[in-house]
Design a protein around this motif. Structure first.
Motif, PDB file in Angstrom:
ATOM      1  N   SER A  18       0.840  -1.202   0.000  1.00 37.89           N
ATOM      2  CA  SER A  18       0.000   0.000   0.000  1.00 37.89           C
ATOM      3  C   SER A  18       0.873   1.249   0.000  1.00 37.89           C
ATOM      4  CB  SER A  18      -0.919   0.013   1.229  1.00 37.89           C
ATOM      5  OG  SER A  18      -0.148  -0.061   2.415  1.00 37.89           O
ATOM      6  N   GLY A  19       0.289   2.369  -0.439  1.00 31.65           N
ATOM      7  CA  GLY A  19       1.023   3.640  -0.425  1.00 31.65           C
ATOM      8  C   GLY A  19       2.294   3.565  -1.244  1.00 31.65           C
ATOM      9  N   ASP A  20       3.391   4.013  -0.629  1.00 32.04           N
ATOM     10  CA  ASP A  20       4.676   4.043  -1.333  1.00 32.04           C
ATOM     11  C   ASP A  20       5.294   2.661  -1.512  1.00 32.04           C
ATOM     12  OD1 ASP A  20       4.476   6.758  -1.527  1.00 32.04           O
ATOM     13  OD2 ASP A  20       5.708   7.190   0.238  1.00 32.04           O
ATOM     14  N   ASP A  21       4.703   1.626  -0.886  1.00 28.41           N
ATOM     15  CA  ASP A  21       5.240   0.266  -1.060  1.00 28.41           C
ATOM     16  C   ASP A  21       5.253  -0.147  -2.523  1.00 28.41           C
ATOM     17  OD1 ASP A  21       5.611   0.001   1.636  1.00 28.41           O
ATOM     18  OD2 ASP A  21       3.741  -1.094   1.988  1.00 28.41           O
ATOM     19  N   VAL A  22       4.253   0.338  -3.291  1.00 27.76           N
ATOM     20  CA  VAL A  22       4.153  -0.084  -4.691  1.00 27.76           C
ATOM     21  C   VAL A  22       5.220   0.582  -5.552  1.00 27.76           C
ATOM     22  CG1 VAL A  22       1.684  -0.491  -4.441  1.00 27.76           C
ATOM     23  CG2 VAL A  22       2.480   1.706  -5.358  1.00 27.76           C
ATOM     24  N   LEU A  23       5.929   1.558  -4.992  1.00 27.33           N
ATOM     25  CA  LEU A  23       6.970   2.260  -5.742  1.00 27.33           C
ATOM     26  C   LEU A  23       8.367   1.781  -5.367  1.00 27.33           C
ATOM     27  CD1 LEU A  23       5.474   5.877  -5.592  1.00 27.33           C
ATOM     28  CD2 LEU A  23       5.194   4.139  -7.375  1.00 27.33           C
ATOM     29  N   LYS A  24       8.441   0.700  -4.578  1.00 23.96           N
ATOM     30  CA  LYS A  24       9.743   0.103  -4.263  1.00 23.96           C
ATOM     31  C   LYS A  24      10.250  -0.679  -5.472  1.00 23.96           C
ATOM     32  CE  LYS A  24       9.132  -0.861   0.702  1.00 23.96           C
ATOM     33  NZ  LYS A  24       9.052  -1.984   1.686  1.00 23.96           N
ATOM     34  N   PRO A  25      11.566  -0.716  -5.706  1.00 24.24           N
ATOM     35  CA  PRO A  25      12.078  -1.619  -6.737  1.00 24.24           C
ATOM     36  C   PRO A  25      11.950  -3.068  -6.285  1.00 24.24           C
ATOM     37  CG  PRO A  25      13.887  -0.502  -5.618  1.00 24.24           C
ATOM     38  CD  PRO A  25      12.618   0.125  -5.114  1.00 24.24           C
ATOM     39  N   VAL A  26      11.629  -3.964  -7.203  1.00 30.11           N
ATOM     40  CA  VAL A  26      11.426  -5.376  -6.864  1.00 30.11           C
ATOM     41  C   VAL A  26      12.676  -5.972  -6.235  1.00 30.11           C
ATOM     42  CG1 VAL A  26      10.999  -7.665  -7.846  1.00 30.11           C
ATOM     43  CG2 VAL A  26       9.665  -5.708  -8.630  1.00 30.11           C
ATOM     44  N   SER A  27      13.839  -5.584  -6.727  1.00 32.43           N
ATOM     45  CA  SER A  27      15.097  -6.145  -6.231  1.00 32.43           C
ATOM     46  C   SER A  27      15.351  -5.813  -4.764  1.00 32.43           C
ATOM     47  CB  SER A  27      16.260  -5.632  -7.082  1.00 32.43           C
ATOM     48  OG  SER A  27      16.289  -4.212  -7.080  1.00 32.43           O
ATOM     49  N   ALA A  28      14.676  -4.777  -4.237  1.00 33.80           N
ATOM     50  CA  ALA A  28      14.891  -4.368  -2.849  1.00 33.80           C
ATOM     51  C   ALA A  28      13.920  -5.034  -1.876  1.00 33.80           C
ATOM     52  CB  ALA A  28      14.757  -2.839  -2.730  1.00 33.80           C
ATOM     53  N   LEU A  29      13.012  -5.865  -2.386  1.00 34.64           N
ATOM     54  CA  LEU A  29      12.005  -6.486  -1.523  1.00 34.64           C
ATOM     55  C   LEU A  29      12.615  -7.596  -0.671  1.00 34.64           C
ATOM     56  CD1 LEU A  29       8.961  -6.845  -3.967  1.00 34.64           C
ATOM     57  CD2 LEU A  29       9.411  -5.007  -2.330  1.00 34.64           C
ATOM     58  N   SER A  30      12.009  -7.824   0.479  1.00 35.69           N
ATOM     59  CA  SER A  30      12.410  -8.937   1.341  1.00 35.69           C
ATOM     60  C   SER A  30      11.875 -10.246   0.759  1.00 35.69           C
ATOM     61  CB  SER A  30      11.863  -8.744   2.750  1.00 35.69           C
ATOM     62  OG  SER A  30      10.444  -8.864   2.743  1.00 35.69           O
ATOM     63  N   GLY A  31      12.311 -11.361   1.334  1.00 36.16           N
ATOM     64  CA  GLY A  31      11.819 -12.660   0.869  1.00 36.16           C
ATOM     65  C   GLY A  31      10.319 -12.780   0.991  1.00 36.16           C
ATOM     66  N   GLY A  32       9.756 -12.307   2.101  1.00 36.31           N
ATOM     67  CA  GLY A  32       8.310 -12.378   2.301  1.00 36.31           C
ATOM     68  C   GLY A  32       7.554 -11.493   1.325  1.00 36.31           C
ATOM     69  N   GLU A  33       8.101 -10.304   1.037  1.00 37.47           N
ATOM     70  CA  GLU A  33       7.450  -9.390   0.094  1.00 37.47           C
ATOM     71  C   GLU A  33       7.500  -9.947  -1.333  1.00 37.47           C
ATOM     72  OE1 GLU A  33       8.238  -5.053   2.224  1.00 37.47           O
ATOM     73  OE2 GLU A  33       9.850  -6.027   1.107  1.00 37.47           O
ATOM     74  N   LYS A  34       8.618 -10.551  -1.708  1.00 38.12           N
ATOM     75  CA  LYS A  34       8.706 -11.160  -3.038  1.00 38.12           C
ATOM     76  C   LYS A  34       7.716 -12.313  -3.174  1.00 38.12           C
ATOM     77  CE  LYS A  34      13.440 -10.072  -4.429  1.00 38.12           C
ATOM     78  NZ  LYS A  34      14.776 -10.619  -4.771  1.00 38.12           N
ATOM     79  N   ALA A  35       7.572 -13.079  -2.083  1.00 36.66           N
ATOM     80  CA  ALA A  35       6.615 -14.189  -2.117  1.00 36.66           C
ATOM     81  C   ALA A  35       5.203 -13.668  -2.339  1.00 36.66           C
ATOM     82  CB  ALA A  35       6.695 -14.978  -0.809  1.00 36.66           C
ATOM     83  N   ARG A  36       4.841 -12.576  -1.661  1.00 33.92           N
ATOM     84  CA  ARG A  36       3.496 -12.016  -1.830  1.00 33.92           C
ATOM     85  C   ARG A  36       3.299 -11.451  -3.236  1.00 33.92           C
ATOM     86  NH1 ARG A  36       3.215  -7.731   1.386  1.00 33.92           N
ATOM     87  NH2 ARG A  36       4.922  -8.029   2.850  1.00 33.92           N
ATOM     88  N   LEU A  37       4.341 -10.822  -3.787  1.00 34.37           N
ATOM     89  CA  LEU A  37       4.241 -10.291  -5.148  1.00 34.37           C
ATOM     90  C   LEU A  37       4.111 -11.431  -6.160  1.00 34.37           C
ATOM     91  CD1 LEU A  37       4.266  -7.942  -7.122  1.00 34.37           C
ATOM     92  CD2 LEU A  37       6.780  -7.968  -7.030  1.00 34.37           C
ATOM     93  N   ALA A  38       4.863 -12.506  -5.956  1.00 32.20           N
ATOM     94  CA  ALA A  38       4.765 -13.666  -6.853  1.00 32.20           C
ATOM     95  C   ALA A  38       3.363 -14.272  -6.805  1.00 32.20           C
ATOM     96  CB  ALA A  38       5.808 -14.712  -6.466  1.00 32.20           C
ATOM     97  N   LEU A  39       2.770 -14.304  -5.623  1.00 31.87           N
ATOM     98  CA  LEU A  39       1.405 -14.826  -5.495  1.00 31.87           C
ATOM     99  C   LEU A  39       0.397 -13.904  -6.176  1.00 31.87           C
ATOM    100  CD1 LEU A  39       1.497 -16.119  -1.799  1.00 31.87           C
ATOM    101  CD2 LEU A  39       1.310 -17.516  -3.864  1.00 31.87           C
ATOM    102  N   ALA A  40       0.636 -12.589  -6.094  1.00 34.20           N
ATOM    103  CA  ALA A  40      -0.249 -11.638  -6.776  1.00 34.20           C
ATOM    104  C   ALA A  40      -0.200 -11.859  -8.289  1.00 34.20           C
ATOM    105  CB  ALA A  40       0.162 -10.205  -6.433  1.00 34.20           C
ATOM    106  N   LYS A  41       1.010 -12.042  -8.832  1.00 36.17           N
ATOM    107  CA  LYS A  41       1.154 -12.293 -10.273  1.00 36.17           C
ATOM    108  C   LYS A  41       0.471 -13.608 -10.658  1.00 36.17           C
ATOM    109  CE  LYS A  41       5.303 -11.599 -12.047  1.00 36.17           C
ATOM    110  NZ  LYS A  41       5.147 -10.584 -13.101  1.00 36.17           N
ATOM    111  N   LEU A  42       0.608 -14.615  -9.788  1.00 31.66           N
ATOM    112  CA  LEU A  42      -0.009 -15.911 -10.060  1.00 31.66           C
ATOM    113  C   LEU A  42      -1.531 -15.804 -10.049  1.00 31.66           C
ATOM    114  CD1 LEU A  42       0.667 -18.952 -10.480  1.00 31.66           C
ATOM    115  CD2 LEU A  42       0.421 -19.224  -8.004  1.00 31.66           C
ATOM    116  N   MET A  43      -2.076 -15.065  -9.090  1.00 30.95           N
ATOM    117  CA  MET A  43      -3.526 -14.912  -8.983  1.00 30.95           C
ATOM    118  C   MET A  43      -4.105 -14.256 -10.235  1.00 30.95           C
ATOM    119  SD  MET A  43      -5.757 -12.527  -6.427  1.00 30.95           S
ATOM    120  CE  MET A  43      -5.580 -11.166  -7.581  1.00 30.95           C
ATOM    121  N   MET A  44      -3.367 -13.270 -10.785  1.00 31.34           N
ATOM    122  CA  MET A  44      -3.865 -12.529 -11.947  1.00 31.34           C
ATOM    123  C   MET A  44      -3.886 -13.380 -13.218  1.00 31.34           C
ATOM    124  SD  MET A  44      -4.696  -9.436 -11.026  1.00 31.34           S
ATOM    125  CE  MET A  44      -4.544  -8.322 -12.424  1.00 31.34           C
ATOM    126  N   GLN A  45      -3.153 -14.513 -13.245  1.00 36.30           N
ATOM    127  CA  GLN A  45      -3.137 -15.358 -14.442  1.00 36.30           C
ATOM    128  C   GLN A  45      -4.448 -16.114 -14.638  1.00 36.30           C
ATOM    129  OE1 GLN A  45       0.299 -17.943 -14.871  1.00 36.30           O
ATOM    130  NE2 GLN A  45       1.604 -16.492 -13.770  1.00 36.30           N
TER     131      GLN A  45
END
Length: 648
Positions: free
Chosen positions: A437-464
């Protein structure tokens, strides 16, 4: 006995409080789990207790004689020694005691000492005490303990002379755990000890910790593991701590009950407050009722106001939908072979999936589970066999390493670039459901933590909106709350699931079929993980019984080759099995009696050596010493036989 107390412990990083007035007590024999969201402060608390971080206020109380062992998350053992040499360092004091005992034994055979009763008796008393201390501290079994722990952590196939520096990171982590377990501190503090462990090793660790003599304080995201081990749960939430008695499942139930009760108490009090305030407001100015109004106002002032109970912190929310349904046959794998170099990882492998099945693929590390998933998703080639999808099958794949999430894109664009026709607001809404939320969506992907990358990967999977989801360790990097949300979403998923996971709680909730991959072959079990365990144990018992029957049958045929397999023979075989079992138990009793007699004789002979008259006779003393050595050797041999019989 209280081993550890944290009293109103507080810790901040800069202006941000991480822990506030934390209360924690660990007593002898306690098994305590710390749970909470990623970033809640669990690891910070463990590091503070271990003395690796300072704290701002409060107290940590620990008796001086309490030994504490701490294993940080993903701590690898760095050493220039071999596996065996490094494990032996745990027992350096015992090895020094053993060396001292040998030196004293040599000294006691010195003729000059034999003629000096005072010095001899003094040395003998010192020897007896040292030998007793050596035995009490496990001096006669420390090498067996090392082998047991190394075997449990899957190092039994290794050459113990292997240098630790040549091992992988995961192997070094397991060795660090093994070394700490061998030290047996009074308080064992473990931060995510189940990382990098396969199911078989996890089961061994559970059994080891269940019998551990000391207390345990543990952080783990493995809910099945927590259910097996812990008897108390301390939740860290919104910087504060709260204690629950019971295992993880009981904690969830009790937490829900507490919230409902506190909510009702709060609402009831709010109703009473509203009535009192309304009475005061309407009657304070009237002469006839002002005294009653003043009384109600005092009642309000004295009232202990309850705080509004805080519900769960904000959770991710999502569900997996499909664009269209697949045919009944979803996937057919036949005679599949994949090679690594010139060596086949597996061959002639068969696996079928039908619509709406939820299939768990399990097996030891290195069996090839992830390899199968990558072959299905065309990420690696296969050398033989066929992989065939049914009609209308659309595949969605979740990679445990999130290898495709290393770009310098912003989180917003990582998702939006795959769905350019959708408005930004909708993309932001989806990301918000996954806690970006907020400025979180403007973070570079490479700077995300393991948990944040996992949530982003799940978001991409859900959209398929794929109707076949292939998931490789989907619960890695997720905290307990996120795992619960993911499970709920997958339980309601209308498509087909094929997944690899070491999370047995997750396996139990999702799997309708368990496929075990071992030695290149798949074995089906039509049920959840607990059903799989039951069937495995049944098969093991059946195999043991069959082996015993074959042994009896072989013995019977040797004496009469023409004898057929009749009911009478089966009865005789059963009698033979029972006879052998009775014989085994009798032999165990005989060994225990012999060991007891030998130890009694040993004590008598060692006492005889204290007699100056005997020790003045060098030949007699030497003869007794030889008998002592012989008895010790006999005891060792009997103990080895006793252990072998006990394991049958």
């Amino acid at each position: 006995m209280i081993l550890l107390q944290c009293v109103n412990l507080s810790k901040s990083f800069g202006a941000e409080p991480i822990l506030s007035n934390i209360k924690l007590e660990v007593q002898t024999g306690d098994r305590v789990a710390l749970v909470g969201r990623n970033g809640a402060g669990k690891s910070t608390l463990l590091k503070t207790i271990a003395g690796q971080l300072s704290f701002d206020s409060g107290d940590i109380i620990r008796p001086k004689d309490v030994e504490m062992g701490y294993l940080a998350q993903d701590t690898g053992l760095e050493s220039g020694l071999s596996i065996w040499e490094e494990m032996l360092t745990v027992f350096t004091p015992l090895m020094k005691m053993e060396k001292r005992l040998r030196e004293m034994e040599q000294k006691m055979s010195d003729p000059d000492l034999l003629n000096n009763d005072t010095n001899y008796n003094k040395l003998l008393a010192e020897y007896d005490q040292l030998q007793l201390d050596f035995k009490d501290k496990g001096g006669y079994q420390y090498e067996a303990d090392i082998r047991s722990v190394l075997s449990g952590l899957h190092f039994d196939s290794f050459d113990y002379n292997t240098k630790i520096s040549t091992l992988s990171g995961g192997q070094k982590t397991r060795l660090a755990l093994g070394k700490l377990l061998l030290t047996r501190p009074d308080l064992l503090i473990l931060d995510e000890p189940t990382n990098h462990l396969d199911i078989e090793t996890l089961t061994w660790l559970e059994q080891y910790l269940q019998g551990y003599p000391g207390a345990i304080l543990i952080v783990s995201h493995d809910r099945y593991f927590l259910d097996k081990i812990v008897t108390q749960v301390v939740e860290i939430s919104r910087t504060h701590s709260r204690k629950y008695v019971g295992n993880y499942t009981h904690y969830l139930e009790e937490k829900a009950k507490r919230y409902e009760l506190e909510k009702k108490q709060y609402e009831k009090q709010q109703g009473e407050v509203a009535k009192l305030e309304d009475f005061v407001q309407r009657n304070i100015a009237r002469a006839s009722t002002t005294k009653r109004a003043q009384s109600r106002r005092k009642q309000l002032e004295k009232m202990n106001r309850l705080d509004r109970p805080e519900g769960d912190e904000k959770s991710a929310y999502f569900s997996f939908q499909i664009e269209r349904q697949s045919g009944n046959e979803v996937l057919r794998i036949d005679n599949l072979e994949v090679q690594y170099g010139e060596e086949a990882i597996f061959s002639n492998l068969k696996l079928d999936l039908n619509r709406e099945e939820s299939v768990a693929l399990i097996g030891p590390n290195g069996a090839g589970k992830s390899t199968i998933l990558k072959a299905i998703t065309k990420q690696i080639p296969y050398t033989n066999g066929t992989i065939r999808f049914g009609s209308n099958v659309v595949v969605g794949y979740y990679d445990q390493e999130q290898t495709k999430l290393k770009s310098n894109k912003l989180v917003l664009h990582e998702l939006w670039d795959d769905h350019t026709l959708l408005p930004e607001k909708e993309i932001r809404t989806v990301l918000g459901n996954f806690l970006f939320s907020g400025d979180d969506v403007l973070k570079p992907v490479s700077a995300l933590s393991g948990g944040e990358k996992a949530r982003l990967a799940l978001a991409k999977l859900m959209m398929q909106k794929a109707n076949l989801l292939i998931l490789d360790e989907p619960t890695n990097h997720l905290d307990l709350d996120a795992k619960e949300v993911l499970e709920a979403a997958l339980i309601n998923y209308p498509g087909t699931l094929l997944f690899v996971s070491h999370d047995r709680y997750f396996l139990n909730r999702l799997a309708t079929r368990v496929c075990e991959l071992d030695n290149g072959q798949v074995t089906d079990y039509l049920g959840d993980y607990d059903y799989y365990l039951e069937k495995k144990e049944e098969n093991r018992q059946r195999l043991l019984l069959k082996e015993k029957e074959e042994q009896v049958q072989s013995s019977s045929h040797a004496s009469d080759p023409t004898q057929g397999k009749t009911d009478k023979q089966s009865f005789a075989q059963d009698k033979e099995v029972k006879r052998q079992e009775r014989q085994r138990l009798r032999r165990i009793e005989e060994i225990e009696t012999k060991i007891e007699d030998l130890e009694t004789n040993l004590a008598t002979q060692e006492e005889a050596l204290c007699d100056p008259e005997i020790y003045s006779d060098h030949e007699q003393a030497q003869s007794i010493q030889q008998e002592i050595d012989h008895h010790k050797l006999s005891i060792e041999q009997l103990m080895a036989e006793w252990e072998e019989l006990q394991s049958e």
